[in-house]
Every structure is written in structure tokens, then in C-alpha cells.
Motif scaffolding. Structure first.
Motif, short mmCIF file in Angstrom:
data_model
loop_
_atom_site.label_atom_id
_atom_site.label_comp_id
_atom_site.label_asym_id
_atom_site.label_seq_id
_atom_site.Cartn_x
_atom_site.Cartn_y
_atom_site.Cartn_z
N ARG A 193 16.10 2.85 -15.54
CA ARG A 193 16.72 1.54 -15.77
C ARG A 193 15.71 0.41 -15.57
NH1 ARG A 193 22.04 0.26 -15.93
NH2 ARG A 193 21.66 -1.60 -14.62
N VAL A 194 14.92 0.51 -14.52
CA VAL A 194 13.91 -0.52 -14.26
C VAL A 194 12.87 -0.54 -15.38
CG1 VAL A 194 12.03 -1.19 -12.72
CG2 VAL A 194 14.25 -0.51 -11.77
N GLN A 195 12.49 0.65 -15.86
CA GLN A 195 11.53 0.72 -16.98
C GLN A 195 12.08 0.06 -18.23
OE1 GLN A 195 10.64 4.89 -17.47
NE2 GLN A 195 9.23 4.94 -15.72
N ARG A 196 13.40 0.06 -18.35
CA ARG A 196 14.05 -0.54 -19.52
C ARG A 196 14.49 -1.98 -19.26
NH1 ARG A 196 12.18 3.74 -21.01
NH2 ARG A 196 13.02 5.09 -22.65
N GLY A 197 14.02 -2.55 -18.14
CA GLY A 197 14.30 -3.94 -17.86
C GLY A 197 15.64 -4.21 -17.24
N LEU A 198 16.24 -3.19 -16.64
CA LEU A 198 17.55 -3.33 -16.01
C LEU A 198 17.42 -3.18 -14.50
CD1 LEU A 198 19.56 -1.08 -18.48
CD2 LEU A 198 19.51 -3.58 -18.46
N GLY A 199 18.40 -3.67 -13.77
CA GLY A 199 18.40 -3.54 -12.33
C GLY A 199 18.90 -2.17 -11.89
N ALA A 200 18.58 -1.80 -10.66
CA ALA A 200 19.04 -0.53 -10.11
C ALA A 200 20.54 -0.58 -9.83
CB ALA A 200 18.29 -0.21 -8.82
N LEU A 201 21.20 0.57 -10.03
CA LEU A 201 22.62 0.69 -9.72
C LEU A 201 22.80 1.17 -8.29
CD1 LEU A 201 23.88 2.44 -12.98
CD2 LEU A 201 24.28 0.06 -12.33
N PRO A 202 23.89 0.80 -7.64
CA PRO A 202 24.15 1.32 -6.29
C PRO A 202 24.30 2.84 -6.33
CG PRO A 202 25.63 -0.51 -6.83
CD PRO A 202 24.94 -0.12 -8.09
N PRO A 203 23.75 3.55 -5.35
CA PRO A 203 23.86 5.01 -5.32
C PRO A 203 25.30 5.52 -5.44
CG PRO A 203 22.29 4.28 -3.70
CD PRO A 203 22.93 3.04 -4.24
N GLU A 204 26.24 4.81 -4.80
CA GLU A 204 27.62 5.27 -4.84
C GLU A 204 28.23 5.16 -6.24
OE1 GLU A 204 27.59 1.01 -3.16
OE2 GLU A 204 26.41 2.85 -2.94
N HIS A 205 27.63 4.38 -7.11
CA HIS A 205 28.09 4.26 -8.49
C HIS A 205 27.65 5.47 -9.33
CE1 HIS A 205 29.46 2.07 -12.06
NE2 HIS A 205 28.35 2.47 -12.66
N ILE A 206 26.53 6.06 -8.95
CA ILE A 206 25.96 7.18 -9.71
C ILE A 206 26.40 8.53 -9.18
CG2 ILE A 206 23.78 8.25 -10.44
CD1 ILE A 206 22.46 5.48 -10.04
#
Length: 221
Positions: free
Chosen positions: A31-44
Motif C-alpha cells: 500500500r505504501v509503495q502505491r502511495g496509500l497509508g497503512a491499514l490497522p492490523p485489526e482491519h486485515i
């Protein structure tokens, strides 16, 4: 008390080992490589048992029919393969259960829908590859779980009757596969389950909320 099982087979992700940290790390890195922020672990975490396809849907909202899906899917798997065991480890208490099985001369094995490409280096890194009596990946069978072929093959390799063995899993398909193979099934609620209350509807023979519960069910069922 029932007789000791002839063998205990485990699903891998979310049952035997906690692979979520590495899945989460790789997805957020992509996600970071694609210009997005990290998601919370509990979401994944709840989607980890559903594999890379679920990770791409959770991380990017893409499904296999989308034009960009394959690019993201391939990039994610390449990241995961490069660091398949950086943070992955046995669930707490599982090492003691495996030790007990070995001390009691009950063979144990792994039946997973995780491809051999990732399973083999992962088990080697965790020093489990020479301990387990069988490792069956989708590469080794014509039909994946919930079809019983992989469980039957594992029992054949170990040299035991499936009807006297136990299969442990954290997904409905695991329990269906175990039932289809005629094995005693144990559903574990500590894995990557979005709705833990649904485990009771899977028709498993037994349910374990923790690894400690699982150990007791195997030792004293």
C-alpha cells in the motif's frame, strides 16, 4: 475417554502458526509503495486465512475480475515470499502441544491451502519441516479443501486410518474437509475469524477457544 488419535493434522495459517504479522506487513508495504497509508492490523487480520486474494481485496478493493488485480496479486506474493517468516511464529502454547504429541508418539502433520512455494521455506525457517510426518499443499492434490483428498493423502503418507485421526482448523472449509474425510474435527476460534460466533454453526465435533483448550481436547477428549 476416547482412544488416543492415530494422528493429528493441522491447518497452517491461523491454526498452527500465526502468519498474520507477515501478511499485514507485506500488504501495508505494498500500500505504501502505491502511495496509500497503512491499514490497522485489526482491519486485515480477520481475512488472513482467505489468502492473497482476500488481502488484495482488503488492501485495494480489487477482485480477480478487475484489470489491475493480477499486478497487485503478483506484487503482494513476491513481497511475501521474500519475507515469509520474518514475524511468523507458532501460536503461544502450540510448541508444548507439538512436544507432547511427539513424546506420546502421535504423529502430526499439516494440510493447508497455502502453496508449496511459501509453505516449504516457512516450515524450514520455523524448524518444523523435519518434525511433521506429512505436509500436504494444494500443489500435491487435484482438489483443494473442502474436498477431502488432501487429508486422505496425509493419512496415507503417515500410514493411519483417517477415521481415527483428528483435523484441526480455523475455517469452515477445514471442518467440511475433515468431516468429508471421516475424521474427528476441531474448530479453533483463536484463528483469523471475522465472526467467531459463526464457528458454532460449522458442525465441528469439538470447538477450542484457545490453544490451551485445544491441548486439553486432544489429550483428554
Amino acid at each position: 475417554m476416547s482412544p488416543a488419535p492415530s494422528a493429528v493434522l493441522f491447518d497452517l495459517d491461523g491454526t498452527l502458526i500465526d502468519t498474520a504479522p507477515d501478511f499485514i506487513r507485506c500488504l501495508n508495504k505494498l500500500r505504501v509503495q502505491r502511495g496509500l497509508g497503512a491499514l490497522p492490523p485489526e482491519h486485515i487480520r480477520p481475512s488472513v486465512s482467505n489468502g492473497a486474494r482476500a488481502m488484495i481485496e482488503v488492501g485495494f478493493g480489487l477482485v480477480p475480475e478487475d484489470p489491475d488485480y493480477q499486478e497487485y496479486h503478483t506484487a503482494f506474493l513476491d513481497l511475501y515470499e521474500a519475507g515469509v517468516a520474518e514475524e511468523t511464529q507458532l501460536f503461544p502454547g502450540m510448541a508444548e502441544l507439538l512436544d507432547w504429541l511427539e513424546e506420546t508418539a502421535i504423529p502430526w502433520g499439516i494440510v493447508t491451502n497455502k502453496p508449496e512455494r511459501f509453505t516449504t521455506p516457512l516450515l524450514h525457517a520455523l524448524q518444523l519441516d523435519e518434525r511433521c510426518a506429512a505436509v500436504i499443499c494444494p500443489d500435491h492434490v487435484a482438489q483443494r479443501k473442502p474436498h477431502p483428498e488432501s487429508l486422505m493423502l496425509a493419512c496415507k503418507q503417515i500410514g493411519v486410518d483417517a477415521a481415527s485421526g483428528i483435523y484441526v482448523g480455523d475455517h469452515r472449509r477445514d471442518i467440511e474437509a475433515g468431516r468429508n474425510a471421516g475424521m474427528t474435527t476441531i474448530a479453533v476460534r483463536y484463528g483469523y475469524i471475522e465472526h467467531p460466533e459463526e464457528v458454532d454453526s460449522w458442525q465441528a465435533d469439538l470447538v477450542a477457544d484457545t490453544v490451551s483448550d485445544l491441548t486439553k481436547l486432544i489429550q483428554y477428549r
